[in-house]
Each structure stands twice: as C-alpha cells, then as structure tokens.
Design an enzyme around this catalytic site. Sequence first.
Site, PDB file in Angstrom:
ATOM      1  N   TYR A 192       0.778  -1.237  -0.153  1.00  0.00           N
ATOM      2  CA  TYR A 192      -0.061  -0.090  -0.038  1.00  0.00           C
ATOM      3  C   TYR A 192       0.885   1.210   0.015  1.00  0.00           C
ATOM      4  O   TYR A 192       0.771   2.115  -0.711  1.00  0.00           O
ATOM      5  CB  TYR A 192      -0.959   0.012   1.289  1.00  0.00           C
ATOM      6  CG  TYR A 192      -1.832   0.861   1.093  1.00  0.00           C
ATOM      7  CD1 TYR A 192      -2.942   1.209   0.295  1.00  0.00           C
ATOM      8  CD2 TYR A 192      -2.112   1.861   2.297  1.00  0.00           C
ATOM      9  CE1 TYR A 192      -4.159   2.039   0.163  1.00  0.00           C
ATOM     10  CE2 TYR A 192      -3.032   2.616   2.295  1.00  0.00           C
ATOM     11  CZ  TYR A 192      -3.786   2.940   1.250  1.00  0.00           C
ATOM     12  OH  TYR A 192      -5.021   3.795   1.336  1.00  0.00           O
ATOM     13  N   LYS A 196       1.324   3.869  -3.235  1.00  0.00           N
ATOM     14  CA  LYS A 196       0.792   5.159  -2.924  1.00  0.00           C
ATOM     15  C   LYS A 196       1.703   6.296  -3.165  1.00  0.00           C
ATOM     16  O   LYS A 196       1.605   7.138  -3.474  1.00  0.00           O
ATOM     17  CB  LYS A 196       0.281   5.342  -1.499  1.00  0.00           C
ATOM     18  CG  LYS A 196      -1.238   4.670  -1.447  1.00  0.00           C
ATOM     19  CD  LYS A 196      -2.217   5.415  -2.408  1.00  0.00           C
ATOM     20  CE  LYS A 196      -3.618   4.741  -2.094  1.00  0.00           C
ATOM     21  NZ  LYS A 196      -4.687   5.699  -2.785  1.00  0.00           N
TER      22      LYS A 196
END
Length: 302
Positions: A192, A196
């Site tokens: 993640y 990101k």
Amino acid sequence: MESLPPDFWATSRAYTPHIYRDQYPFIDPASSSLSQAGKTIIITGSSAGIGARGIVPAFAKAGPKALVLVARNLAALRTSEAVIMEINPAIEVLLIPTSIADEAAVTNLYATVRTTLGHADVLVNNAGSNADVAMIGESSPAKWWTDFEINVKGTYLMTRGFLQLLGRDQKGTVITMNTELAASVVPSWSAYGVSKIASLRLVEYLAAEYSNVSAVSIQPGVVATDMVGESFKRFAQDTPELVGGMCVWLATDAARFLSGRFVSANWSVDDLQKQKDRILASSDLKVVYAGIFGLDHIKATA
C-alpha cells in the site's frame, strides 16, 4: 502503534495551526463559494467507503451539471445515484461500471463521457486497493501487486483519459486520494505504502506537465471504512463529510495554488490560504529527497 494516542495521525502531521476531524464552514459544499455549477465531475470508487459516504454527497450538494460515478459494482452505483437524486434531482448522473486497471474499459468509459456529456472538468481518483498487509517475506506476490494495478496503473489510466478529454486549453482539476503511509514506513504495509508514493509522484508530474490542470493529492485522515486495518481502527475519528468537503474545495480556483502538492483533509483550508506565499516559495508539501547535495554546498559547510 498501541502506545500512540488516538489523535496521533491528525496532530503529529499537522501543517496548519488548526485541524479538523469533521466538516466545518469553510468546506461546506453547499456554500456558494464552493459551487461546482456547470461542471462535470468524475468520481472513481464511488460505490462504497469515502466515495459513497463523503465525496459523492459533497459534490451533489455543490450543484454540478453532471456526476459520473465509476466503480465495478453497478448495483452499488445505483445506491449512490439514489443519494444524489435525494440531494439534487436536477443533476445528470452517469453510471459507468468499470475496472480502472483495464485499459480498454477506461477507454470505453471516456468515450461514453464524451458522447453523453461532451467533456469533464474534475476527476477524483478515489478508487484504491489495500490487498496485502504482510511483512515482505510473508507477502503474496499476486496480492502485493494488486495495489499497484489499482493505485498506480488505475490512477494513471483514469488521469491519462481525463487529460485527453480535457485538452490543453480548458482548465481542469485532478484530485487523487492518497495516504499518510506514502510518507511513513509502517511494517507490513509495503504494498500500500509503496504504491501510494508512486501515485503521489504521478500527481507531481501531472502538475509539472499540464499548467491548465490543478493536480492535488489528498490524505483523508483516518476514516472508518473497510480498508482500515485493525491496528488503525482506534484512530478512525475523521468523517467522510470532512473528506468530501475538502475535495470540493480543492476543485475551486481558490485551491489552485496547491497544484503538485500533498495535503491532508485535517488541515484548515483558511490556514492554508494564509500560508499560500510560503507554500509557493518552498518545497513544502512535496516529495523531498533530503540532504546536502552538490560539491559547492558540501565544501561550504565542511
């Protein structure tokens, strides 16, 4: 994580003197200063979570010409459409079930928007994935890469299509949902976090390449959604309305000075405007590689 106070993520990363956990007057989407009249807004991830509970209702209250709702589940999109109709039945709503990581599907999406509405003014890249919370050595390669398919490739495809529809002469806005984990290292969250920060950098490139586009990344705080891991649930005190109102404000001309930057929904927009000159004159709110570089600088400080 267990020793941190519940307001840690909101207070420790504060950039403005005032922070908020819920919607406040400056980001009330029903305010005339935040009006989106005449605009067409595209929102991905609009069938659940922050999209359905915060961003879609906020833009509906801002009175745009049309809202284009994008997600994979048509039935869930219809629920979001019903929310819009309850708020403002005059808004034209276009539902386009799409997997944003599928190039052909995204191409078809923009062809539909062009045929039906002619153009779009604002893109909210809200869809995201957090598929594999695990230490790197114990992670699943397929699940780990899923975050890149959605958070990077999907964001890229949606942004690319929006730019081609927008052209170079018309002003537009691209708002991309991000996370504090793009700027922090939290064990087990590598898929993640790394995906990101790639998305964050993509927004900086967008701002650098397209002067007619205001491109901003937004950290939504910690909102109680299905994507919030167990260890983060006690921090989840921010409301979907806070994020929705902030997104609408970011789609106004008043926020264009933040193009290329990464902001938090917790920060006061009034304070941000007061710090406009400082922000524009610095690398604040951007990805920075810290250190003293260049032989002249090194010799001068030796």
